[in-house]
Design an enzyme around this catalytic site. Structure first.
Site, short mmCIF file in Angstrom:
data_model
loop_
_atom_site.label_atom_id
_atom_site.label_comp_id
_atom_site.label_asym_id
_atom_site.label_seq_id
_atom_site.Cartn_x
_atom_site.Cartn_y
_atom_site.Cartn_z
N ASP A 36 -3.36 2.85 -0.41
CA ASP A 36 -2.44 2.66 -1.54
C ASP A 36 -1.83 1.27 -1.44
O ASP A 36 -1.42 0.83 -0.37
CB ASP A 36 -1.35 3.74 -1.53
CG ASP A 36 -0.61 3.81 -2.85
OD1 ASP A 36 -0.74 4.82 -3.56
OD2 ASP A 36 0.10 2.82 -3.20
N ILE A 37 -1.75 0.59 -2.58
CA ILE A 37 -1.28 -0.80 -2.60
C ILE A 37 0.24 -0.87 -2.32
O ILE A 37 0.74 -1.92 -1.91
CB ILE A 37 -1.65 -1.46 -3.95
CG1 ILE A 37 -1.73 -2.97 -3.83
CG2 ILE A 37 -0.72 -1.02 -5.06
CD1 ILE A 37 -2.39 -3.64 -5.03
N ASN A 94 -0.50 14.24 -8.47
CA ASN A 94 0.38 14.32 -9.62
C ASN A 94 -0.42 14.67 -10.86
O ASN A 94 -1.50 14.13 -11.09
CB ASN A 94 1.09 12.98 -9.83
CG ASN A 94 2.11 12.69 -8.73
OD1 ASN A 94 2.88 13.57 -8.37
ND2 ASN A 94 2.09 11.48 -8.21
N GLU A 102 0.83 7.96 -12.67
CA GLU A 102 0.72 6.62 -13.25
C GLU A 102 -0.70 6.27 -13.63
O GLU A 102 -0.93 5.61 -14.64
CB GLU A 102 1.22 5.58 -12.24
CG GLU A 102 2.72 5.62 -11.99
CD GLU A 102 3.14 4.67 -10.88
OE1 GLU A 102 2.27 3.92 -10.36
OE2 GLU A 102 4.33 4.69 -10.52
N VAL A 103 -1.64 6.65 -12.78
CA VAL A 103 -3.03 6.23 -13.00
C VAL A 103 -3.83 7.45 -13.50
O VAL A 103 -3.93 8.46 -12.79
CB VAL A 103 -3.66 5.67 -11.71
CG1 VAL A 103 -5.11 5.26 -11.97
CG2 VAL A 103 -2.84 4.49 -11.19
N HIS A 107 -6.58 11.68 -8.51
CA HIS A 107 -6.54 11.17 -7.14
C HIS A 107 -5.62 12.04 -6.30
O HIS A 107 -4.67 12.63 -6.79
CB HIS A 107 -6.06 9.72 -7.09
CG HIS A 107 -4.78 9.45 -7.82
ND1 HIS A 107 -4.72 9.34 -9.19
CD2 HIS A 107 -3.51 9.31 -7.38
CE1 HIS A 107 -3.47 9.12 -9.55
NE2 HIS A 107 -2.71 9.10 -8.47
N HIS A 109 -3.20 11.78 -2.91
CA HIS A 109 -2.54 10.93 -1.93
C HIS A 109 -2.61 11.63 -0.57
O HIS A 109 -2.34 12.84 -0.48
CB HIS A 109 -1.05 10.75 -2.26
CG HIS A 109 -0.76 10.10 -3.58
ND1 HIS A 109 -0.23 8.82 -3.67
CD2 HIS A 109 -0.90 10.53 -4.85
CE1 HIS A 109 -0.04 8.52 -4.95
NE2 HIS A 109 -0.44 9.53 -5.69
P1 AMP Z 1 0.25 8.31 -9.20
O1 AMP Z 1 1.70 8.06 -9.50
O2 AMP Z 1 0.01 9.63 -8.52
O3 AMP Z 1 -0.63 8.09 -10.40
O4 AMP Z 1 -0.13 7.26 -8.09
C1 AMP Z 1 -0.75 6.04 -8.35
C2 AMP Z 1 -0.79 5.27 -7.05
O5 AMP Z 1 -1.73 4.23 -7.18
C3 AMP Z 1 0.55 4.62 -6.68
O6 AMP Z 1 0.96 5.10 -5.40
C4 AMP Z 1 0.22 3.12 -6.64
O7 AMP Z 1 0.88 2.43 -5.61
C5 AMP Z 1 -1.29 3.12 -6.44
N1 AMP Z 1 -2.01 1.96 -6.96
C6 AMP Z 1 -1.89 1.36 -8.17
N2 AMP Z 1 -2.74 0.34 -8.29
C7 AMP Z 1 -3.44 0.27 -7.12
C8 AMP Z 1 -4.47 -0.57 -6.62
N3 AMP Z 1 -4.97 -1.59 -7.34
N4 AMP Z 1 -4.94 -0.34 -5.37
C9 AMP Z 1 -4.42 0.66 -4.61
N5 AMP Z 1 -3.46 1.50 -5.03
C10 AMP Z 1 -2.97 1.31 -6.26
#
Ligand code: AMP
Length: 125
Positions: A36-37, A94, A102-103, A107, A109
């Site tokens: 995770d970034i 999530n 967010e994404v 996925h 974690h």
């Molecule tokens: P979520 O809120 O469950 O969608 O988590 C999205 C996660 O993706 C967050 O913890 C971010 O820090 C992580 N994230 C976003 N962009 C990147 C990226 N380019 N590389 C690695 N992790 C990322």
């Protein structure tokens, strides 16, 4: 009910296509794992299926049993490779607005490498 359409421009789709870099930990036919970034714990790795699914609900409803099994095998293998199998870890996914996803590519974690404390921090009002 129709789910949210998959957006192929999301950041994890771009990582899968090699358009942006990721710090890879593990890869199989079914999944890719990378750091995770913005790590929330000493160990914080994301595992994503290679197939395009918006979230947990889409993945479970539409992925094949072999894909679902392969994905979760990748989760446990990633945790093993990160050295947290014995010390313990937490997985979370999530789904939907209250979760703050967010994404929009499913996925999981994996967090660990330290005592993790209670499951949830108090929600801010
Ligand atoms: P979520 O809120 O469950 O969608 O988590 C999205 C996660 O993706 C967050 O913890 C971010 O820090 C992580 N994230 C976003 N962009 C990147 C990226 N380019 N590389 C690695 N992790 C990322």
């Amino acid at each position: 009910m129709m789910g949210q359409a998959y957006d192929p421009s999301n950041v994890f789709a771009r990582i899968l296509r090699g358009e942006i870099p990721a710090q890879k930990v593990y890869e199989s036919a079914y999944a890719l794992a990378f750091h995770d970034i913005t790590p929330a714990a000493a160990t914080h790795v994301l595992v994503i299926p290679k197939e395009a699914h918006v979230s947990l609900v889409d993945f479970v409803a539409n992925a094949s049993p072999a894909t679902i099994q392969g994905f979760f095998q990748a989760v446990t293998e990633t945790a093993r490779l990160m050295g947290v199998e014995e010390s313990g870890y937490r997985i979370l996914a999530n789904h939907g607005p209250n979760s703050g996803q967010e994404v929009p590519h499913f996925h999981v974690h994996i967090v660990g490498g330290q005592p993790l404390g209670p499951l949830l921090a108090p929600a801010s009002a």
